[in-house]
Design a protein around this motif. Structure first.
Motif, PDB file in Angstrom:
ATOM      1  N   ARG A   1       0.827  -1.199   0.000  1.00  0.00           N
ATOM      2  CA  ARG A   1       0.000   0.000   0.000  1.00  0.00           C
ATOM      3  C   ARG A   1       0.865   1.254   0.000  1.00  0.00           C
ATOM      4  O   ARG A   1       1.985   1.259   0.507  1.00  0.00           O
ATOM      5  N   LYS A   2       0.298   2.328  -0.549  1.00  0.00           N
ATOM      6  CA  LYS A   2       1.023   3.585  -0.683  1.00  0.00           C
ATOM      7  C   LYS A   2       1.499   4.116   0.673  1.00  0.00           C
ATOM      8  O   LYS A   2       2.593   4.671   0.780  1.00  0.00           O
ATOM      9  N   ASN A   3       0.689   3.932   1.716  1.00  0.00           N
ATOM     10  CA  ASN A   3       1.083   4.465   3.024  1.00  0.00           C
ATOM     11  C   ASN A   3       2.321   3.766   3.581  1.00  0.00           C
ATOM     12  O   ASN A   3       3.043   4.336   4.407  1.00  0.00           O
ATOM     13  N   VAL A   4       2.593   2.554   3.120  1.00  0.00           N
ATOM     14  CA  VAL A   4       3.826   1.854   3.489  1.00  0.00           C
ATOM     15  C   VAL A   4       4.945   2.210   2.527  1.00  0.00           C
ATOM     16  O   VAL A   4       6.051   2.587   2.930  1.00  0.00           O
ATOM     17  N   LEU A   5       4.648   2.109   1.240  1.00  0.00           N
ATOM     18  CA  LEU A   5       5.671   2.296   0.209  1.00  0.00           C
ATOM     19  C   LEU A   5       6.261   3.697   0.222  1.00  0.00           C
ATOM     20  O   LEU A   5       7.467   3.887   0.020  1.00  0.00           O
ATOM     21  N   ASP A   6       5.430   4.698   0.488  1.00  0.00           N
ATOM     22  CA  ASP A   6       5.895   6.084   0.402  1.00  0.00           C
ATOM     23  C   ASP A   6       6.481   6.619   1.706  1.00  0.00           C
ATOM     24  O   ASP A   6       7.195   7.625   1.696  1.00  0.00           O
ATOM     25  N   TYR A   7       6.198   5.966   2.832  1.00  0.00           N
ATOM     26  CA  TYR A   7       6.564   6.593   4.109  1.00  0.00           C
ATOM     27  C   TYR A   7       7.419   5.721   5.042  1.00  0.00           C
ATOM     28  O   TYR A   7       8.161   6.268   5.854  1.00  0.00           O
ATOM     29  N   GLU A   8       7.314   4.404   4.938  1.00  0.00           N
ATOM     30  CA  GLU A   8       8.114   3.576   5.843  1.00  0.00           C
ATOM     31  C   GLU A   8       9.495   3.312   5.231  1.00  0.00           C
ATOM     32  O   GLU A   8       9.653   3.300   3.998  1.00  0.00           O
ATOM     33  N   PRO A   9      10.524   3.110   6.071  1.00  0.00           N
ATOM     34  CA  PRO A   9      11.906   3.033   5.568  1.00  0.00           C
ATOM     35  C   PRO A   9      12.165   1.809   4.695  1.00  0.00           C
ATOM     36  O   PRO A   9      12.018   0.671   5.141  1.00  0.00           O
ATOM     37  N   HIS A  10      12.566   2.048   3.450  1.00  0.00           N
ATOM     38  CA  HIS A  10      12.815   0.960   2.501  1.00  0.00           C
ATOM     39  C   HIS A  10      13.968   0.070   2.955  1.00  0.00           C
ATOM     40  O   HIS A  10      14.001  -1.125   2.640  1.00  0.00           O
ATOM     41  N   LEU A  11      14.906   0.644   3.685  1.00  0.00           N
ATOM     42  CA  LEU A  11      16.040  -0.126   4.195  1.00  0.00           C
ATOM     43  C   LEU A  11      15.576  -1.317   5.025  1.00  0.00           C
ATOM     44  O   LEU A  11      16.218  -2.375   5.020  1.00  0.00           O
ATOM     45  N   ALA A  12      14.458  -1.153   5.711  1.00  0.00           N
ATOM     46  CA  ALA A  12      13.942  -2.210   6.578  1.00  0.00           C
ATOM     47  C   ALA A  12      12.923  -3.110   5.881  1.00  0.00           C
ATOM     48  O   ALA A  12      12.449  -4.081   6.472  1.00  0.00           O
ATOM     49  N   LEU A  13      12.612  -2.798   4.632  1.00  0.00           N
ATOM     50  CA  LEU A  13      11.554  -3.523   3.927  1.00  0.00           C
ATOM     51  C   LEU A  13      12.047  -4.438   2.808  1.00  0.00           C
ATOM     52  O   LEU A  13      11.668  -5.606   2.740  1.00  0.00           O
ATOM     53  N   PHE A  14      12.893  -3.900   1.922  1.00  0.00           N
ATOM     54  CA  PHE A  14      13.105  -4.538   0.631  1.00  0.00           C
ATOM     55  C   PHE A  14      14.444  -5.255   0.491  1.00  0.00           C
ATOM     56  O   PHE A  14      15.456  -4.849   1.072  1.00  0.00           O
ATOM     57  N   VAL A  15      14.404  -6.338  -0.306  1.00  0.00           N
ATOM     58  CA  VAL A  15      15.608  -7.070  -0.686  1.00  0.00           C
ATOM     59  C   VAL A  15      15.586  -7.282  -2.196  1.00  0.00           C
ATOM     60  O   VAL A  15      14.540  -7.191  -2.838  1.00  0.00           O
ATOM     61  N   ASP A  16      16.757  -7.583  -2.721  1.00  0.00           N
ATOM     62  CA  ASP A  16      16.882  -7.818  -4.155  1.00  0.00           C
ATOM     63  C   ASP A  16      16.131  -9.091  -4.551  1.00  0.00           C
ATOM     64  O   ASP A  16      16.185 -10.100  -3.842  1.00  0.00           O
ATOM     65  N   ASP A  17      15.450  -9.049  -5.687  1.00  0.00           N
ATOM     66  CA  ASP A  17      14.693 -10.209  -6.149  1.00  0.00           C
ATOM     67  C   ASP A  17      15.571 -11.453  -6.272  1.00  0.00           C
ATOM     68  O   ASP A  17      15.106 -12.574  -6.036  1.00  0.00           O
ATOM     69  N   ASN A  18      16.827 -11.270  -6.658  1.00  0.00           N
ATOM     70  CA  ASN A  18      17.720 -12.393  -6.923  1.00  0.00           C
ATOM     71  C   ASN A  18      18.436 -12.915  -5.682  1.00  0.00           C
ATOM     72  O   ASN A  18      19.181 -13.892  -5.763  1.00  0.00           O
ATOM     73  N   ASP A  19      18.240 -12.249  -4.562  1.00  0.00           N
ATOM     74  CA  ASP A  19      18.893 -12.701  -3.325  1.00  0.00           C
ATOM     75  C   ASP A  19      17.966 -12.420  -2.141  1.00  0.00           C
ATOM     76  O   ASP A  19      18.361 -11.803  -1.161  1.00  0.00           O
ATOM     77  N   ALA A  20      16.751 -12.938  -2.248  1.00  0.00           N
ATOM     78  CA  ALA A  20      15.701 -12.583  -1.279  1.00  0.00           C
ATOM     79  C   ALA A  20      15.976 -13.099   0.128  1.00  0.00           C
ATOM     80  O   ALA A  20      15.447 -12.568   1.102  1.00  0.00           O
ATOM     81  N   LEU A  21      16.809 -14.137   0.232  1.00  0.00           N
ATOM     82  CA  LEU A  21      17.065 -14.736   1.549  1.00  0.00           C
ATOM     83  C   LEU A  21      18.415 -14.320   2.118  1.00  0.00           C
ATOM     84  O   LEU A  21      18.925 -14.962   3.047  1.00  0.00           O
ATOM     85  N   ILE A  22      18.976 -13.241   1.614  1.00  0.00           N
ATOM     86  CA  ILE A  22      20.326 -12.830   2.013  1.00  0.00           C
ATOM     87  C   ILE A  22      20.459 -12.664   3.527  1.00  0.00           C
ATOM     88  O   ILE A  22      21.437 -13.116   4.127  1.00  0.00           O
ATOM     89  N   PHE A  23      19.479 -12.033   4.158  1.00  0.00           N
ATOM     90  CA  PHE A  23      19.554 -11.822   5.607  1.00  0.00           C
ATOM     91  C   PHE A  23      19.359 -13.131   6.371  1.00  0.00           C
ATOM     92  O   PHE A  23      20.026 -13.377   7.386  1.00  0.00           O
ATOM     93  N   TYR A  24      18.460 -13.973   5.891  1.00  0.00           N
ATOM     94  CA  TYR A  24      18.202 -15.237   6.570  1.00  0.00           C
ATOM     95  C   TYR A  24      19.427 -16.145   6.529  1.00  0.00           C
ATOM     96  O   TYR A  24      19.759 -16.802   7.529  1.00  0.00           O
ATOM     97  N   LYS A  25      20.088 -16.195   5.377  1.00  0.00           N
ATOM     98  CA  LYS A  25      21.298 -17.017   5.262  1.00  0.00           C
ATOM     99  C   LYS A  25      22.366 -16.544   6.235  1.00  0.00           C
ATOM    100  O   LYS A  25      22.984 -17.347   6.944  1.00  0.00           O
ATOM    101  N   LYS A  26      22.585 -15.231   6.257  1.00  0.00           N
ATOM    102  CA  LYS A  26      23.634 -14.688   7.116  1.00  0.00           C
ATOM    103  C   LYS A  26      23.313 -14.913   8.595  1.00  0.00           C
ATOM    104  O   LYS A  26      24.184 -15.329   9.374  1.00  0.00           O
ATOM    105  N   ILE A  27      22.087 -14.649   8.985  1.00  0.00           N
ATOM    106  CA  ILE A  27      21.708 -14.804  10.390  1.00  0.00           C
ATOM    107  C   ILE A  27      21.756 -16.271  10.798  1.00  0.00           C
ATOM    108  O   ILE A  27      22.205 -16.612  11.906  1.00  0.00           O
ATOM    109  N   ALA A  28      21.345 -17.169   9.904  1.00  0.00           N
ATOM    110  CA  ALA A  28      21.421 -18.602  10.210  1.00  0.00           C
ATOM    111  C   ALA A  28      22.870 -19.052  10.356  1.00  0.00           C
ATOM    112  O   ALA A  28      23.185 -19.903  11.208  1.00  0.00           O
ATOM    113  N   GLU A  29      23.765 -18.500   9.541  1.00  0.00           N
ATOM    114  CA  GLU A  29      25.190 -18.814   9.665  1.00  0.00           C
ATOM    115  C   GLU A  29      25.724 -18.378  11.029  1.00  0.00           C
ATOM    116  O   GLU A  29      26.463 -19.113  11.693  1.00  0.00           O
TER     117      GLU A  29
END
Length: 284
Positions: A203-231
């Motif tokens: 929704r626009k209220n999320v996309l336009d106002y909430e921090p993208h740094l905490a929301l989005f990952v690259d389509d080609n590496d969607a599990l990047i954070f999960y892999k690192k945290i699991a390691e």
């Protein structure tokens, strides 16, 4: 103007963007925050009125809501698991699904009459809602939290003070860590997991106002954070330690495979209240 009359006008003006129930909920959130009046107060006294200065302030709220600014940012706080948290555009607004994750952790770790001390780490803490709620509800827990955003940590620290809990906050980028400086009984994370291909669902209220740094990952590496945290969890979870994640609803199968391939045991994938795959746990 009578408040009851203004409420009808307020809901009508927001109707192109929000359904009546949501618009009414915004009205009562602002009413309680700015005027210390609840829905029951208005029901019991139909003669309550707004002054001209009140109406000017409400016009400003209405204008911001028409731009789809989240109401939680307008009032500067939100409720999460019965606690109030300051929120601003440096942190995500805590979601009900995350409350379910917290409830899962609490239910599994508040059992013994004489519990031993446990250490918990929240990775990507944002507002601090997970770490602080766990500290509040698991008295025998020593809680730590990290985030890559200095401003998010400043918000989280204020939330810990306001909710009267001790949490150790650290400024760190989890993707740059080789290992953690301590061992933990529980590691939990609600990392960025929305792929760019899913932006059209946001929704626009999320996309336009909430921090993208905490929301989005690259389509080609969607599990990047999960892999690192699991390691990191493989090295820094104590024996029988628990790893909990909030996850992308479309990647439940992939998350099970990830944890299985990294030799986690007792893997448990759970759905949220909307029947979406949303939480997963594994033991080391």
């Amino acid at each position: 103007m009578k408040i009851k009359q203004y409420r009808t006008q307020f809901i009508k003006e927001l109707s192109p963007l929000y359904d009546a129930y949501e618009a009414e909920s915004f009205f009562y959130l602002i009413l309680e925050d700015k005027h210390k009046l609840r829905q029951i107060d208005l029901a019991l006294n139909h003669e309550l009125t707004f002054t001209n200065s009140d109406l000017t302030a409400w016009s400003s709220f209405l204008a911001q809501l028409k731009k789809e600014v989240p109401v939680q940012y307008l009032i500067g706080k939100t409720n999460f698991y019965g606690l109030y948290f300051e929120v601003n555009d440096n942190v995500l607004i805590p979601r009900p699904e995350t409350e379910e994750l917290v409830e899962w952790i609490i239910s599994e770790n508040v059992k013994s009459a004489n519990p031993r001390k446990i250490k918990i780490l929240d990775i990507g803490t944002g507002s601090g809602c997970i770490a602080i709620t766990l500290a509040k509800n698991i008295p025998h827990a020593e809680v730590y939290a990290i985030d890559v955003s200095k401003k998010a940590l400043e918000t989280a620290k204020r939330n810990a003070i306001n909710n009267k809990v001790d949490v150790t906050f650290m400024l760190k980028n989890v993707l740059e860590l080789e290992q953690l400086k301590s061992d933990f009984d529980i590691i939990v994370s609600n990392p960025p997991y929305v792929r760019n291909l899913e932006k059209q669902e946001i929704r626009k209220n999320v996309l336009d106002y909430e921090p993208h740094l905490a929301l989005f990952v690259d389509d080609n590496d969607a599990l990047i954070f999960y892999k690192k945290i699991a390691e990191l969890a493989q090295v820094n979870l104590l024996e029988n330690g628990q790893l909990y994640f909030e996850i992308n609803q479309y990647l439940g199968k992939e998350m099970i495979e990830l944890l299985e391939n990294m030799n986690f045991r007792n893997i448990d994938l759970r759905k949220d209240i909307y029947s979406n795959d949303r939480m997963i746990k594994g033991n080391i």
